[in-house]
Design a protein around this motif. Structure first.
Motif, mmCIF file in Angstrom:
data_model
loop_
_atom_site.group_PDB
_atom_site.id
_atom_site.type_symbol
_atom_site.label_atom_id
_atom_site.label_comp_id
_atom_site.label_asym_id
_atom_site.label_seq_id
_atom_site.Cartn_x
_atom_site.Cartn_y
_atom_site.Cartn_z
ATOM 1 N N TYR A 1 60.659 43.200 44.050
ATOM 2 C CA TYR A 1 60.638 41.797 44.459
ATOM 3 C C TYR A 1 59.663 41.000 43.590
ATOM 4 C CZ TYR A 1 62.637 43.633 48.801
ATOM 5 O OH TYR A 1 63.435 44.267 49.723
ATOM 6 N N VAL A 2 59.871 39.684 43.591
ATOM 7 C CA VAL A 2 58.882 38.762 43.025
ATOM 8 C C VAL A 2 58.759 37.591 43.990
ATOM 9 C CG1 VAL A 2 59.263 39.388 40.603
ATOM 10 C CG2 VAL A 2 60.532 37.503 41.594
ATOM 11 N N PRO A 3 57.587 36.961 44.020
ATOM 12 C CA PRO A 3 57.437 35.784 44.879
ATOM 13 C C PRO A 3 58.337 34.644 44.400
ATOM 14 C CG PRO A 3 55.293 36.626 44.199
ATOM 15 C CD PRO A 3 56.326 37.336 43.377
ATOM 16 N N ARG A 4 58.865 33.900 45.317
ATOM 17 C CA ARG A 4 59.765 32.775 45.008
ATOM 18 C C ARG A 4 59.123 31.794 44.039
ATOM 19 N NH1 ARG A 4 61.823 28.818 43.633
ATOM 20 N NH2 ARG A 4 63.362 27.502 44.625
ATOM 21 N N ASP A 5 57.814 31.591 44.138
ATOM 22 C CA ASP A 5 57.167 30.590 43.281
ATOM 23 C C ASP A 5 57.060 31.009 41.817
ATOM 24 O OD1 ASP A 5 55.091 32.434 43.442
ATOM 25 O OD2 ASP A 5 53.736 31.098 44.528
ATOM 26 N N ARG A 6 57.436 32.242 41.478
ATOM 27 C CA ARG A 6 57.451 32.651 40.068
ATOM 28 C C ARG A 6 58.742 32.241 39.364
ATOM 29 N NH1 ARG A 6 55.359 38.812 40.037
ATOM 30 N NH2 ARG A 6 53.381 38.471 41.101
ATOM 31 N N PHE A 7 59.734 31.819 40.131
ATOM 32 C CA PHE A 7 60.997 31.385 39.548
ATOM 33 C C PHE A 7 60.892 29.937 39.102
ATOM 34 C CE2 PHE A 7 62.414 34.889 42.164
ATOM 35 C CZ PHE A 7 63.410 35.473 41.388
ATOM 36 N N PRO A 8 61.627 29.562 38.053
ATOM 37 C CA PRO A 8 61.646 28.147 37.674
ATOM 38 C C PRO A 8 62.344 27.332 38.755
ATOM 39 C CG PRO A 8 63.220 29.416 36.357
ATOM 40 C CD PRO A 8 62.448 30.393 37.187
ATOM 41 N N GLU A 9 61.972 26.076 38.878
ATOM 42 C CA GLU A 9 62.652 25.218 39.847
ATOM 43 C C GLU A 9 64.104 25.052 39.416
ATOM 44 O OE1 GLU A 9 61.858 23.985 42.889
ATOM 45 O OE2 GLU A 9 60.182 25.348 42.579
ATOM 46 N N PRO A 10 65.032 25.146 40.345
ATOM 47 C CA PRO A 10 66.439 24.977 39.973
ATOM 48 C C PRO A 10 66.739 23.524 39.590
ATOM 49 C CG PRO A 10 66.224 25.248 42.346
ATOM 50 C CD PRO A 10 64.859 25.443 41.755
ATOM 51 N N ASP A 11 67.772 23.352 38.790
ATOM 52 C CA ASP A 11 68.201 22.009 38.414
ATOM 53 C C ASP A 11 68.727 21.276 39.641
ATOM 54 O OD1 ASP A 11 67.593 22.424 35.743
ATOM 55 O OD2 ASP A 11 69.599 23.193 35.276
ATOM 56 N N GLU A 12 68.897 19.979 39.512
ATOM 57 C CA GLU A 12 69.468 19.180 40.602
ATOM 58 C C GLU A 12 70.836 19.751 40.941
ATOM 59 O OE1 GLU A 12 70.685 14.562 41.497
ATOM 60 O OE2 GLU A 12 69.279 15.000 39.885
ATOM 61 N N ASP A 13 71.165 19.804 42.214
ATOM 62 C CA ASP A 13 72.418 20.371 42.721
ATOM 63 C C ASP A 13 72.519 21.879 42.517
ATOM 64 O OD1 ASP A 13 73.255 17.886 43.617
ATOM 65 O OD2 ASP A 13 74.258 17.423 41.728
ATOM 66 N N GLU A 14 71.398 22.549 42.250
ATOM 67 C CA GLU A 14 71.359 24.003 42.187
ATOM 68 C C GLU A 14 70.306 24.495 43.166
ATOM 69 O OE1 GLU A 14 72.660 24.993 37.616
ATOM 70 O OE2 GLU A 14 70.560 25.178 38.149
ATOM 71 N N PHE A 15 70.409 25.767 43.537
ATOM 72 C CA PHE A 15 69.456 26.355 44.468
ATOM 73 C C PHE A 15 69.514 27.857 44.330
ATOM 74 C CE2 PHE A 15 73.500 25.771 46.535
ATOM 75 C CZ PHE A 15 73.743 27.005 47.114
ATOM 76 N N TYR A 16 68.514 28.523 44.883
ATOM 77 C CA TYR A 16 68.518 29.971 44.974
ATOM 78 C C TYR A 16 69.047 30.334 46.355
ATOM 79 C CZ TYR A 16 65.593 29.952 40.810
ATOM 80 O OH TYR A 16 65.117 29.764 39.550
ATOM 81 N N LEU A 17 69.809 31.440 46.430
ATOM 82 C CA LEU A 17 70.334 31.868 47.728
ATOM 83 C C LEU A 17 69.210 32.070 48.736
ATOM 84 C CD1 LEU A 17 73.157 34.353 46.674
ATOM 85 C CD2 LEU A 17 73.410 32.035 47.593
ATOM 86 N N ALA A 18 68.053 32.508 48.272
ATOM 87 C CA ALA A 18 66.911 32.709 49.177
ATOM 88 C C ALA A 18 66.474 31.408 49.833
ATOM 89 C CB ALA A 18 65.745 33.325 48.420
ATOM 90 N N ASP A 19 66.779 30.260 49.191
ATOM 91 C CA ASP A 19 66.411 28.965 49.772
ATOM 92 C C ASP A 19 67.225 28.639 51.022
ATOM 93 O OD1 ASP A 19 64.594 28.679 47.701
ATOM 94 O OD2 ASP A 19 65.921 27.404 46.503
ATOM 95 N N LEU A 20 68.315 29.376 51.247
ATOM 96 C CA LEU A 20 69.154 29.133 52.429
ATOM 97 C C LEU A 20 68.559 29.774 53.683
ATOM 98 C CD1 LEU A 20 72.662 29.794 50.835
ATOM 99 C CD2 LEU A 20 71.482 27.604 51.123
ATOM 100 N N VAL A 21 67.759 30.814 53.502
ATOM 101 C CA VAL A 21 67.174 31.525 54.642
ATOM 102 C C VAL A 21 66.236 30.584 55.391
ATOM 103 C CG1 VAL A 21 65.715 33.473 55.343
ATOM 104 C CG2 VAL A 21 67.399 33.751 53.504
ATOM 105 N N GLY A 22 66.433 30.509 56.697
ATOM 106 C CA GLY A 22 65.613 29.646 57.544
ATOM 107 C C GLY A 22 66.244 28.291 57.818
#
Length: 175
Positions: free
Chosen positions: A84-105
């Motif tokens: 695993y890596v912490p979410r904050d190590r990933f680059p911010e997604p472009d507009e209208d993009e997201f990481y699947l992990a952002d859906l949790v919660g």
């Protein structure tokens, strides 16, 4: 130990490679070599797992050296270790993009805006991504395919998404 509570699963150790202590890691990233850019890889509890020092792309991920392994036996002992890596190590997604992990919660709402529950996890059992929903009224969790028909609206910044349950889509009977 990391203080970021959102860890993203990015791969797992497939085992040793060769006789010199190299490790084969199956990557869940679009670019397998991206595993080398995220810094130390962590265990599910946030504790340190591996530090990749050299890597080359392989069929399903990378093969390389990690600081913590010197022998093939040590590498094989790590087989199936999830990384695993912490979410904050990933680059911010472009507009209208997201990481699947952002859906949790996120809150799951029906077409009439009633709260159905909360997205517990995003799973993929081989046929595409599925959202596991924890019902607001209690009871067992349920799954909905992460498709445009079943999840027509995403409002990540506002903390919710629209869910149309399969029976409401008009799921057809198998032939």
């Amino acid at each position: 130990m990391t203080t970021d509570s959102t860890l993203i699963l990015i791969g797992h150790v497939a085992g040793g490679f060769g006789v010199r202590g190299e490790v084969k890691i199956t990557a869940y990233t679009a670019d397998p070599l991206a595993l080398t850019a995220y810094g130390p890889l962590l265990r599910a509890d946030g504790s340190h797992a591996l530090t990749v020092t050299t890597a080359r792309a392989s069929k399903d991920g990378i093969v390389g050296r990690v600081k913590e392994v010197e022998t093939k036996e040590q590498a094989d002992a790590l087989r199936n270790l999830k990384l695993y890596v912490p979410r904050d190590r990933f680059p911010e997604p472009d507009e209208d993009e997201f990481y699947l992990a952002d859906l949790v919660g996120l809150e799951a709402r029906d077409p009439e805006d009633a709260v159905l529950g909360t997205v517990r996890t995003v799973q993929n059992f081989g046929a595409g991504d599925m959202l596991e929903i924890t019902p607001a009224t209690g009871g067992p969790t349920w799954f909905v395919p992460f498709t445009r028909a079943a999840v027509p609206d995403l409002h990540i910044a506002d903390g919710w998404l629209r869910v149309v349950r399969p029976e409401e889509i008009g799921e057809r009977e198998p032939d």
